[in-house]
Design a protein around this motif. Sequence first.
Motif, PDB file in Angstrom:
ATOM      1  N   HIS A 142      32.820 -27.310 -26.471  1.00 22.62           N
ATOM      2  CA  HIS A 142      32.397 -28.707 -26.639  1.00 22.62           C
ATOM      3  C   HIS A 142      31.711 -28.882 -27.992  1.00 22.62           C
ATOM      4  CE1 HIS A 142      28.714 -26.812 -25.283  1.00 22.62           C
ATOM      5  NE2 HIS A 142      28.020 -27.905 -25.506  1.00 22.62           N
ATOM      6  N   ASP A 152      36.343 -29.971 -24.523  1.00 26.45           N
ATOM      7  CA  ASP A 152      35.770 -30.981 -23.646  1.00 26.45           C
ATOM      8  C   ASP A 152      35.659 -32.272 -24.470  1.00 26.45           C
ATOM      9  OD1 ASP A 152      34.350 -32.574 -21.944  1.00 26.45           O
ATOM     10  OD2 ASP A 152      32.791 -31.089 -21.485  1.00 26.45           O
ATOM     11  N   THR A 168      35.351 -33.892 -19.575  1.00 28.73           N
ATOM     12  CA  THR A 168      34.605 -33.828 -18.315  1.00 28.73           C
ATOM     13  C   THR A 168      34.219 -35.255 -17.925  1.00 28.73           C
ATOM     14  OG1 THR A 168      33.717 -31.684 -18.953  1.00 28.73           O
ATOM     15  CG2 THR A 168      32.561 -32.850 -17.194  1.00 28.73           C
ATOM     16  N   LYS A 194      29.018 -34.863 -16.410  1.00 26.77           N
ATOM     17  CA  LYS A 194      28.696 -34.307 -17.734  1.00 26.77           C
ATOM     18  C   LYS A 194      27.191 -34.145 -17.927  1.00 26.77           C
ATOM     19  CE  LYS A 194      29.862 -33.550 -22.207  1.00 26.77           C
ATOM     20  NZ  LYS A 194      30.820 -32.581 -22.693  1.00 26.77           N
ATOM     21  N   GLN A 203      37.898 -27.918 -18.015  1.00 25.82           N
ATOM     22  CA  GLN A 203      38.637 -27.286 -19.110  1.00 25.82           C
ATOM     23  C   GLN A 203      39.345 -26.015 -18.619  1.00 25.82           C
ATOM     24  OE1 GLN A 203      35.402 -28.446 -19.309  1.00 25.82           O
ATOM     25  NE2 GLN A 203      36.145 -30.330 -20.269  1.00 25.82           N
TER      26      GLN A 203
END
Length: 251
Positions: A10, A39, A65, A70, A86
């Motif tokens: 991310h 993500d 997400t 999240k 993921q």
Amino acid sequence: PVIYVVTPTHARPHQRAELTRLSQTLLLVPDLHWILVEDSAARTTLVADLLAQSKLPYTHLNTLTPPAMKLKDSDPNWLKPRGVEQRNEALRWLRENRSPTDHGVVYFADDDNTYSVKIFEEMRNTQKVSVWPVGLVGGLRYEGPLVTGGKVVGFHTAWKTHRPFPIDMAGFAVSLALLLNHPKAQFDPNAERGFLESSLLGPLVAVGELEPKADNCTKIWVWHTRTEKPKLKQEDLLEKQGKGSDPKILV
Ligand code: UGA
Ligand code: MN
């Protein structure tokens, strides 16, 4: 067998640093295919460029997400599971693009851990699910399977010891065939904290069938390291004066 390394990632200030370190570790491993899953709502050029330059065989995926699942910046990092959608996206890709007769092993390697090249050769000949200890996790120096007569008979763990598989994500690998022969097996986004690994492994394998690696689980070749969040207070101050760091310079 090819090792499919599945990495959720991310965006954050040190993402490129993490992915550079991991990609250069993976370069030392033969017959490896990196599945990097962002993500994010779209694949970013930062990650695309890093992959293209990496010299690794790779697949670049993304899935966001859902906002309700999240982690917010202000949340403690353990509040919600991370990287679940993921990893499941990578499982979907493998099921669409590979067949159970392909020889492969799947390893879920987060972007912030520290990996010795040795752990990859340990996992390469996984029949169903192989396991080994992970350093610096679960509030201990290491967490790992206890082995007697070549069989896993229990686990060295101190946190939520009732977990069916008290193993960190970095402490196991699964054969591709096993995953493809169980088309529904995946990580449960609603799993209780600490039960993510068990949600995948439970339907796939019994504890007694686990294949202990790393000298009967006595060697630490992967560490659950975590990177300190960079402090960017001065950047924010300079930005307000219009004197922030050059945005064209990729960090
Ligand atoms: C521990 C385990 O080592 C993780 O494998 C497990 O997913 C996590 O707990 C959990 O319970 O969900 P931890 O170090 O606390 O991991 O988690 P992170 O390293 O912050 O995140 C795991 C992976 O997910 C990383 O590769 C990270 O880049 C990715 N991630 C994190 C996302 O894709 N999206 C996010 O919002 C946060
Ligand atoms: Mn981590």
